[in-house]
Design a protein around this motif. Structure first.
Motif, PDB file in Angstrom:
ATOM      1  N   GLU A   1      14.640  11.951  41.851  1.00 24.24           N
ATOM      2  CA  GLU A   1      15.075  10.974  40.831  1.00 24.24           C
ATOM      3  C   GLU A   1      13.982   9.949  40.538  1.00 24.24           C
ATOM      4  O   GLU A   1      13.634   9.693  39.380  1.00 24.24           O
ATOM      5  CB  GLU A   1      16.341  10.218  41.305  1.00 24.24           C
TER       6      GLU A   1
ATOM      7  N   ARG B   1      13.017  15.595  54.185  1.00 22.92           N
ATOM      8  CA  ARG B   1      14.058  14.683  54.675  1.00 22.92           C
ATOM      9  C   ARG B   1      13.967  14.638  56.190  1.00 22.92           C
ATOM     10  O   ARG B   1      14.062  15.678  56.850  1.00 22.92           O
ATOM     11  CB  ARG B   1      15.452  15.150  54.231  1.00 22.92           C
TER      12      ARG B   1
ATOM     13  N   LEU C   1      16.783  27.335  57.359  1.00 22.15           N
ATOM     14  CA  LEU C   1      17.445  27.549  56.066  1.00 22.15           C
ATOM     15  C   LEU C   1      18.631  26.629  55.802  1.00 22.15           C
ATOM     16  O   LEU C   1      19.104  26.535  54.682  1.00 22.15           O
ATOM     17  CB  LEU C   1      17.931  29.002  55.881  1.00 22.15           C
ATOM     18  N   ILE C   2      19.116  25.969  56.836  1.00 22.69           N
ATOM     19  CA  ILE C   2      20.373  25.218  56.686  1.00 22.69           C
ATOM     20  C   ILE C   2      20.146  23.708  56.694  1.00 22.69           C
ATOM     21  O   ILE C   2      20.581  23.006  55.784  1.00 22.69           O
ATOM     22  CB  ILE C   2      21.376  25.634  57.783  1.00 22.69           C
TER      23      ILE C   2
ATOM     24  N   LEU D   1      16.874  21.423  57.049  1.00 15.04           N
ATOM     25  CA  LEU D   1      15.426  21.431  57.210  1.00 15.04           C
ATOM     26  C   LEU D   1      14.871  20.036  57.037  1.00 15.04           C
ATOM     27  O   LEU D   1      15.467  19.197  56.362  1.00 15.04           O
ATOM     28  CB  LEU D   1      14.812  22.322  56.114  1.00 15.04           C
TER      29      LEU D   1
ATOM     30  N   ILE E   1      12.491  20.971  53.032  1.00  8.70           N
ATOM     31  CA  ILE E   1      13.273  21.928  52.249  1.00  8.70           C
ATOM     32  C   ILE E   1      12.247  22.589  51.339  1.00  8.70           C
ATOM     33  O   ILE E   1      11.648  21.938  50.493  1.00  8.70           O
ATOM     34  CB  ILE E   1      14.365  21.217  51.424  1.00  8.70           C
TER      35      ILE E   1
ATOM     36  N   HIS F   1      17.587  17.803  36.331  1.00  9.47           N
ATOM     37  CA  HIS F   1      17.836  16.410  35.940  1.00  9.47           C
ATOM     38  C   HIS F   1      18.044  16.366  34.437  1.00  9.47           C
ATOM     39  O   HIS F   1      17.136  16.729  33.684  1.00  9.47           O
ATOM     40  CB  HIS F   1      16.654  15.528  36.362  1.00  9.47           C
TER      41      HIS F   1
ATOM     42  N   PHE G   1      26.808  11.347  46.303  1.00  7.99           N
ATOM     43  CA  PHE G   1      25.361  11.187  46.296  1.00  7.99           C
ATOM     44  C   PHE G   1      25.008   9.711  46.057  1.00  7.99           C
ATOM     45  O   PHE G   1      25.598   9.068  45.189  1.00  7.99           O
ATOM     46  CB  PHE G   1      24.774  12.048  45.175  1.00  7.99           C
TER      47      PHE G   1
ATOM     48  N   GLN H   1      27.753  23.368  52.593  1.00  3.43           N
ATOM     49  CA  GLN H   1      27.604  22.871  51.214  1.00  3.43           C
ATOM     50  C   GLN H   1      26.381  23.537  50.607  1.00  3.43           C
ATOM     51  O   GLN H   1      25.258  23.291  51.015  1.00  3.43           O
ATOM     52  CB  GLN H   1      27.435  21.354  51.247  1.00  3.43           C
ATOM     53  N   VAL H   2      26.617  24.397  49.612  1.00  3.67           N
ATOM     54  CA  VAL H   2      25.512  25.180  49.064  1.00  3.67           C
ATOM     55  C   VAL H   2      25.071  24.726  47.681  1.00  3.67           C
ATOM     56  O   VAL H   2      24.256  25.384  47.034  1.00  3.67           O
ATOM     57  CB  VAL H   2      25.848  26.688  49.052  1.00  3.67           C
ATOM     58  N   GLY H   3      25.611  23.614  47.224  1.00  2.48           N
ATOM     59  CA  GLY H   3      25.164  23.074  45.943  1.00  2.48           C
ATOM     60  C   GLY H   3      25.960  21.836  45.591  1.00  2.48           C
ATOM     61  O   GLY H   3      27.104  21.692  46.030  1.00  2.48           O
ATOM     62  N   THR H   4      25.331  20.939  44.854  1.00  2.07           N
ATOM     63  CA  THR H   4      26.029  19.730  44.426  1.00  2.07           C
ATOM     64  C   THR H   4      25.582  19.366  43.014  1.00  2.07           C
ATOM     65  O   THR H   4      24.444  19.618  42.627  1.00  2.07           O
ATOM     66  CB  THR H   4      25.728  18.539  45.362  1.00  2.07           C
TER      67      THR H   4
ATOM     68  N   GLY I   1      21.610  20.174  42.458  1.00  2.63           N
ATOM     69  CA  GLY I   1      20.624  20.869  43.281  1.00  2.63           C
ATOM     70  C   GLY I   1      21.199  21.927  44.207  1.00  2.63           C
ATOM     71  O   GLY I   1      22.363  21.873  44.605  1.00  2.63           O
ATOM     72  N   ILE I   2      20.345  22.890  44.486  1.00  3.97           N
ATOM     73  CA  ILE I   2      20.621  23.870  45.538  1.00  3.97           C
ATOM     74  C   ILE I   2      19.345  24.034  46.368  1.00  3.97           C
ATOM     75  O   ILE I   2      18.278  23.576  45.942  1.00  3.97           O
ATOM     76  CB  ILE I   2      21.036  25.253  44.998  1.00  3.97           C
TER      77      ILE I   2
HETATM   78  N1  A5A Z   1      19.089  15.120  43.521  1.00  3.51           N
HETATM   79  C1  A5A Z   1      20.297  15.782  43.905  1.00  3.51           C
HETATM   80  C2  A5A Z   1      20.420  17.106  43.215  1.00  3.51           C
HETATM   81  C3  A5A Z   1      20.333  15.951  45.395  1.00  3.51           C
HETATM   82  O1  A5A Z   1      19.365  15.684  46.086  1.00  3.51           O
HETATM   83  N2  A5A Z   1      21.494  16.372  45.891  1.00  3.51           N
HETATM   84  S1  A5A Z   1      21.742  16.707  47.439  1.00  3.51           S
HETATM   85  O2  A5A Z   1      21.201  15.692  48.272  1.00  3.51           O
HETATM   86  O3  A5A Z   1      23.162  16.935  47.581  1.00  3.51           O
HETATM   87  O4  A5A Z   1      20.981  18.034  47.719  1.00  3.51           O
HETATM   88  C4  A5A Z   1      21.253  19.187  46.963  1.00  3.51           C
HETATM   89  C5  A5A Z   1      21.593  20.351  47.853  1.00  3.51           C
HETATM   90  O5  A5A Z   1      20.464  20.634  48.691  1.00  3.51           O
HETATM   91  C6  A5A Z   1      22.731  20.107  48.826  1.00  3.51           C
HETATM   92  O6  A5A Z   1      23.984  20.343  48.218  1.00  3.51           O
HETATM   93  C7  A5A Z   1      22.426  21.103  49.929  1.00  3.51           C
HETATM   94  O7  A5A Z   1      22.965  22.360  49.580  1.00  3.51           O
HETATM   95  C8  A5A Z   1      20.921  21.165  49.927  1.00  3.51           C
HETATM   96  N3  A5A Z   1      20.332  20.369  51.031  1.00  3.51           N
HETATM   97  C9  A5A Z   1      20.395  19.029  51.210  1.00  3.51           C
HETATM   98  N4  A5A Z   1      19.730  18.655  52.329  1.00  3.51           N
HETATM   99  C10 A5A Z   1      19.230  19.786  52.877  1.00  3.51           C
HETATM  100  C11 A5A Z   1      18.447  20.072  54.044  1.00  3.51           C
HETATM  101  N5  A5A Z   1      18.037  19.105  54.862  1.00  3.51           N
HETATM  102  N6  A5A Z   1      18.109  21.356  54.296  1.00  3.51           N
HETATM  103  C12 A5A Z   1      18.506  22.343  53.452  1.00  3.51           C
HETATM  104  N7  A5A Z   1      19.246  22.131  52.353  1.00  3.51           N
HETATM  105  C13 A5A Z   1      19.605  20.878  52.051  1.00  3.51           C
END
Ligand code: A5A
Ligand code: ZN
Length: 481
Positions: A118, A147, A156-157, A159, A162, A169, A211, A231-234, A266-267
Motif C-alpha cells: 500500500e 513479514r 508455504l504457509i 513465511l 513471502i 490495488h 486488515f 486463509q488462502v486469500g483476502t 492478495g493471495i
Molecule cells: N495488501 C493486502 C492484500 C494484504 O496484505 N492482505 S493480507 O495481509 O491479508 O495478505 C494477503 C494474503 O497473503 C493472506 O490472505 C494470506 O493468504 C497470505 N499471507 C499473509 N501472510 C503470509 C505469510 N506470512 N506467509 C504466507 N502467506 C501469507
C-alpha cells in the motif's frame, strides 16, 4: 530386488494422517521446497516446485489479465511514507524489517522491506489519479514481501519472505464501486481455487480481525487435512482511508475534488500449500492436470517385443507433445513398479502403460492417479483420450475435496460443542454479530471466529450463546494456521 526397492520408496513418506510430518517430508521428497536454508522462515523453491508455482500463477494471471494490468513497484519503502496511515502502521510495526544502512553510512530515511505494498503504491497513485476519467485503476503485482512473523513459521504457509505475493490495488470513484470490486475479487479467487479443485468458504472477517486500515475484509478459507483452516486469500475495502492520508483525489464531472475509494486483495503461495495438502495422499503429490508439471507419463512394459513397444511409446509421446500435453516417457532401466511409485509421488495425473497385450489391440492402458482406475484406450487417438480426461479429473478432485470439507462442518448450539467440534473441523454457531459476544466466544473456545459466511452457510435460526438474543446469523469458528 525390485520388490525391495519399491518397499523402500513407499517407506519414505509418512502417512497423510500424520499431517505435519507428511507435509514436511512431501515438500522435500516431492521436490517442492528445500527447507534447509539457514534463515528461519525462508525456504528455497526446487525447480519442480517452481514449475508448479509457474503453472498455478499462470491461472491467477489469466483471470486477472482480463481487466487488470500487471506492474512492478519497489521493494523498499521510505519510513516517511510507511508511517502515514496510523492503523496500517499499528497493524504492521512489529512485522517490518528495516534497512538502516547503505554500506557504512547510516541512512537519513530508514527503508522498510515491504510487508505489503500500500505505502509503496499509493504515493504513485496520488500522482497518477487526476480526473474521474482515470478511474477505475486496477493494477496487480506478483512480488516477494517480508513479514517478521512471530507465530510458528512453516514452508508455504507462514513465511518471513513471502516469495509469491500477488497483490492487486484498485482505485474507484465511489465507496459503492469499491464494494463491487471487493465482490469481484472474491469471485476471482473462488474461480482460481475451483481451477485448482480446492473448495473454499468465504466470510466477512469480524471487525477485530480485519486488515489494518480497511473498512472491512472478506476472506477465503479452506480446510486442511488436520482440521485447521487456512486463509488462502483476502479482499479489503479500504474506503477513502488511504486516499485521505496519501492525498489521492480526482476531479469529478462537476469539477469538484473528491477522495478516491480503494480496494486491495492478495493471495500467496499458501495457494500451493492448499493444493498439495488437499489433494495429496499416502503415495505423494496429486495434481489437477492444469497445474501438473508432468501431465502424463508413458511407461513401456517390455516383454519380448521390445522394439515395437519402444516405437509405440515414442510415437505416443510425440502425439502428446504435438497436442501441447506435458508428457514424459520413462525409458530408464528401472522396473515398471519402481517407475509407478516415482511418478505417483510426483503427482502425475495419468499414467499410460503400453505392453505386448495393449499393442496387440492397438491400445494403451491409462491409469488415473487420483482414483487408480484403469482403462484401455485406442492408441490412434491417445492425445484426444488423454485430454478428455483432464476436466473429469479436476472435477472429481474438486467434488471429493468439497465433500470432505462439507463433512467437517458441524452445526453447534453451545460453546461446549464448538470446543469439541473444532478438533474435527469447522464449527457453525449462531452469533448475534456483536463484538462483545464474539470476543467472549473466541475466549471461551480458544479459537477464532472466521466470520459470517456468504450464502446459506451463514444463515439459520438460533440464539447467540453469549447474550441469548435470537439471530439468523451463523458464524463459523475453527482452529487456524
Ligand atoms: N495488501 C493486502 C492484500 C494484504 O496484505 N492482505 S493480507 O495481509 O491479508 O495478505 C494477503 C494474503 O497473503 C493472506 O490472505 C494470506 O493468504 C497470505 N499471507 C499473509 N501472510 C503470509 C505469510 N506470512 N506467509 C504466507 N502467506 C501469507
Ligand atoms: Zn450476542
Amino acid at each position: 530386488m525390485a520388490e525391495k526397492q519399491t518397499d523402500e520408496k513407499k517407506a519414505v513418506l509418512p502417512a497423510k494422517s500424520d499431517f505435519s510430518e507428511w507435509y514436511n517430508e512431501l515438500l522435500m521428497v516431492g521436490e517442492i521446497m528445500d527447507v534447509r536454508y539457514p534463515v528461519k522462515g525462508l525456504y528455497v523453491w526446487f525447480p519442480f516446485g517452481f514449475e508448479v508455482r509457474k503453472l498455478t500463477y499462470a491461472v491467477i494471471r489469466e483471470l486477472l489479465d482480463k481487466d487488470h494490468k500487471e506492474a512492478l513497484f519497489p521493494l523498499l519503502i521510505p519510513e516517511t511514507e510507511f508511517m502515514k496511515e496510523a492503523e496500517h502502521i499499528k497493524g504492521f510495526e512489529n512485522e517490518v524489517y528495516w534497512v538502516t544502512r547503505g554500506g557504512k553510512n547510516e541512512l537519513d530515511v530508514k527503508l522498510a522491506l515491504r510487508p505489503t505494498s500500500e505505502t509503496a503504491i499509493y504515493p504513485m497513485y496520488k500522482i497518477w489519479v487526476r480526473s474521474h476519467a482515470d478511474l477505475p485503476i486496477k493494477i496487480y503485482q506478483i512480488v516477494n514481501t517480508f513479514r517478521y512473523e512471530t507465530k510458528h513459521t512453516r514452508p508455504l504457509i507462514r513465511l518471513r519472505e513471502i516469495t509469491s505475493f500477488k497483490e492487486a490495488h484498485t482505485v474507484h470513484a465511489t465507496w459503492d464501486e469499491a464494494a463491487l470490486q471487493v465482490k469481484e475479487a472474491v469471485r476471482i479467487y473462488q474461480e482460481f481455487y475451483r481451477r485448482l479443485a480446492i473448495p473454499t468458504v468465504v466470510s466477512k472477517r469480524p471487525d477485530w480481525d480485519k486488515f489494518p486500515g480497511a473498512d472491512y475484509t472478506m476472506a477465503v478459507d479452506t480446510l486442511m487435512p488436520d482440521n485447521k483452516t487456512l486463509q488462502v486469500g483476502t479482499a479489503h475495502h479500504l474506503a477513502d482511508n488511504f486516499a485521505k492520508t496519501f492525498d489521492i483525489k480526482y476531479e469529478d464531472i462537476k469539477g469538484e475534488q473528491k477522495y478516491a475509494h480503494q480496494t486491495c486483495y492478495g493471495i500467496s503461495e499458501r495457494s500451493i500449500a492448499a493444493l498439495i495438502s488437499v489433494h495429496g495422499d499416502d503415495k505423494g503429490l496429486v495434481f489437477p492436470p492444469e497445474v501438473a508439471p508432468v501431465q502424463v507419463v508413458i511407461i513401456p512394459i517390455l516383454f519380448g517385443k521390445s522394439d515395437e513397444i519402444t516405437r509405440a511409446c515414442r510415437a505416443a509421446a510425440e502425439r502428446l507433445r504435438a497436442e501441447g500435453i506435458r508428457g514424459a516417457l520413462d525409458e530408464s532401466d528401472e522396473r515398471p513398479g519402481a517407475k509407478y511409485y516415482k511418478w505417483e509421488m510426483k503427482g502425475v495425473p495419468l499414467r499410460v502403460e503400453i505392453g505386448p497385450r495393449d499393442l496387440k489391440n492397438n491400445a494403451a492402458t491409462v491409469v488415473r492417479r487420483d482414483t487408480g482406475a484403469k482403462e484401455s484406450v485406442p492408441l490412434d487417438n491417445i492425445a484426444g483420450e488423454i485430454k478428455n480426461r483432464f476436466e473429469n479429473i479436476r472435477r472429481s478432485l474438486f467434488e471429493r475435496a468439497e465433500r470432505s470439507m462439507r463433512e467437517r462442518i458441524f452445526g453447534c448450539s453451545t460453546l461446549e460443542e464448538v470446543k469439541d467440534k473444532i478438533q474435527e473441523g469447522i464449527a457453525r454457531i449462531p452469533w448475534c454479530g456483536e463484538r462483545e459476544c464474539g470476543l467472549v466466544m473466541e475466549n471461551e473456545v480458544g479459537a477464532g471466529i472466521l466470520g459470517v459466511p456468504e450464502g446459506e452457510l451463514g444463515r439459520g435460526a438460533g440464539t447467540c450463546p453469549v447474550c441469548g438474543k435470537g439471530t439468523e446469523l451463523m458464524a463459523i469458528m475453527a482452529k487456524t494456521y
